[in-house]
Design a protein around this motif. Structure first.
Motif, PDB file in Angstrom:
ATOM      1  N   UNK A 163       2.852   4.521  -8.335  1.00 33.23           N
ATOM      2  CA  UNK A 163       1.992   5.202  -7.369  1.00 33.23           C
ATOM      3  C   UNK A 163       1.474   6.540  -7.894  1.00 33.23           C
ATOM      4  N   UNK A 164       2.125   7.033  -8.942  1.00 31.92           N
ATOM      5  CA  UNK A 164       1.757   8.367  -9.441  1.00 31.92           C
ATOM      6  C   UNK A 164       0.325   8.365  -9.985  1.00 31.92           C
ATOM      7  N   UNK A 165      -0.397   9.428  -9.674  1.00 32.38           N
ATOM      8  CA  UNK A 165      -1.766   9.577 -10.136  1.00 32.38           C
ATOM      9  C   UNK A 165      -2.806   9.189  -9.111  1.00 32.38           C
ATOM     10  N   UNK A 166      -2.349   8.662  -7.960  1.00 35.69           N
ATOM     11  CA  UNK A 166      -3.284   8.241  -6.909  1.00 35.69           C
ATOM     12  C   UNK A 166      -3.446   9.292  -5.813  1.00 35.69           C
ATOM     13  N   UNK A 167      -2.685  10.391  -5.932  1.00 34.58           N
ATOM     14  CA  UNK A 167      -2.768  11.492  -4.956  1.00 34.58           C
ATOM     15  C   UNK A 167      -2.577  10.982  -3.529  1.00 34.58           C
ATOM     16  N   UNK A 168      -1.558  10.152  -3.357  1.00 33.96           N
ATOM     17  CA  UNK A 168      -1.319   9.517  -2.066  1.00 33.96           C
ATOM     18  C   UNK A 168      -0.599  10.426  -1.087  1.00 33.96           C
ATOM     19  N   UNK A 169      -0.990  10.327   0.154  1.00 39.06           N
ATOM     20  CA  UNK A 169      -0.192  10.870   1.252  1.00 39.06           C
ATOM     21  C   UNK A 169       0.614   9.708   1.816  1.00 39.06           C
ATOM     22  N   UNK A 170       1.914   9.834   1.773  1.00 39.47           N
ATOM     23  CA  UNK A 170       2.775   8.770   2.278  1.00 39.47           C
ATOM     24  C   UNK A 170       3.290   9.175   3.646  1.00 39.47           C
ATOM     25  N   UNK A 171       3.069   8.309   4.622  1.00 37.38           N
ATOM     26  CA  UNK A 171       3.448   8.591   5.995  1.00 37.38           C
ATOM     27  C   UNK A 171       4.649   7.738   6.390  1.00 37.38           C
ATOM     28  N   UNK A 172       5.710   8.397   6.844  1.00 41.18           N
ATOM     29  CA  UNK A 172       6.910   7.705   7.327  1.00 41.18           C
ATOM     30  C   UNK A 172       6.915   7.880   8.842  1.00 41.18           C
ATOM     31  N   UNK A 173       6.080   7.105   9.508  1.00 42.37           N
ATOM     32  CA  UNK A 173       5.872   7.297  10.942  1.00 42.37           C
ATOM     33  C   UNK A 173       7.142   7.088  11.760  1.00 42.37           C
ATOM     34  N   UNK A 174       7.975   6.128  11.363  1.00 44.49           N
ATOM     35  CA  UNK A 174       9.179   5.846  12.143  1.00 44.49           C
ATOM     36  C   UNK A 174      10.203   6.971  12.057  1.00 44.49           C
TER      37      UNK A 174
END
Length: 225
Positions: A163-174
């Protein structure tokens, strides 16, 4: 002996009884090393399955759990969810391969002697493989869509070289928080490098995860929602 105790009803069998019932009677050993590094050939009967479990104790544990839970009101999918097997791609892949190997043993053992309970476990393995593969396919499709959204929804804290390099925001909604994947990795490169506390998980498993919450060293990058 936990494996296949149910074959003999309420009476707890000896290991010898279980092995003898599903053993191919020839002179071949239960396992045989090959000329290919880390490749072992297993006899396709109970003796071979037991040798496989010696090599893969985690798969023995998962298999024993699955066969126990499906006899106590659980569906295969419910077990996989509660055991957190569906959460990570690497874990799904390893587990699917393990169930595939086990199913081949069970298939050949059913040819030796048909048994309704053994058949039940064989079908459970096939269903588990199907669920794991389907979940992986869905995850791949989700990752292909990330280029447009730059957001990934997960159920637990997760970092991965993939996933590195995609500038992702990861959401852990639960669990009520989110974070920028690359910022945490960039700030902790020494931790993931050789000699770092997370190097083994990062390099060998291909990811770093935490089921509940997040590690203290990532806290400054966590956004509570």
């Amino acid at each position: 002996m936990k494996i296949f105790n149910w074959l003999f009803g309420n009476r707890k069998p000896s290991k010898k009884e279980v092995v003898d019932q599903y053993k191919i009677n020839d002179d071949r050993p239960a396992s045989l090393e090959t000329n290919i590094e880390d490749q072992i050939m297993f006899k396709r009967d109970m003796t071979g399955l037991l040798e496989y479990f010696k090599q893969m104790p985690n798969m023995e544990r998962i298999y024993n759990q699955l066969t126990h839970f499906i006899r106590n009101g659980y569906s295969v999918k419910k077990y996989l969810i509660e055991a957190n097997i569906l959460e990570d791609e690497e874990i799904r892949d390893i587990t699917a391969k393990g169930f595939n190997v086990i199913s081949k043993f069970l298939e050949d053992m059913l040819k030796i002697q048909e048994n309704a309970e053994l058949r039940k476990d064989y079908n459970a393995c096939l269903e588990a493989i199907s669920i794991l593969v389907e979940t992986s396919t869905t995850s791949i499709n989700d990752e292909n869509n990330l280029k447009n959204t730059n957001t990934m929804n997960r159920r637990n804290f997760y970092l991965s070289p993939k996933l590195y390099g995609q500038n992702l925001t990861i959401k852990i909604d639960n669990q009520g928080f989110s974070y920028n994947h690359d910022k945490i990795v960039d700030a902790n490169k020494k931790r993931f490098s050789k000699g770092g506390s997370a190097h083994k998980s990062w390099s060998e498993n291909g990811f770093y995860s935490k089921t509940s919450g997040y590690p203290n060293w990532a806290s400054e990058f966590i956004r509570n929602e």
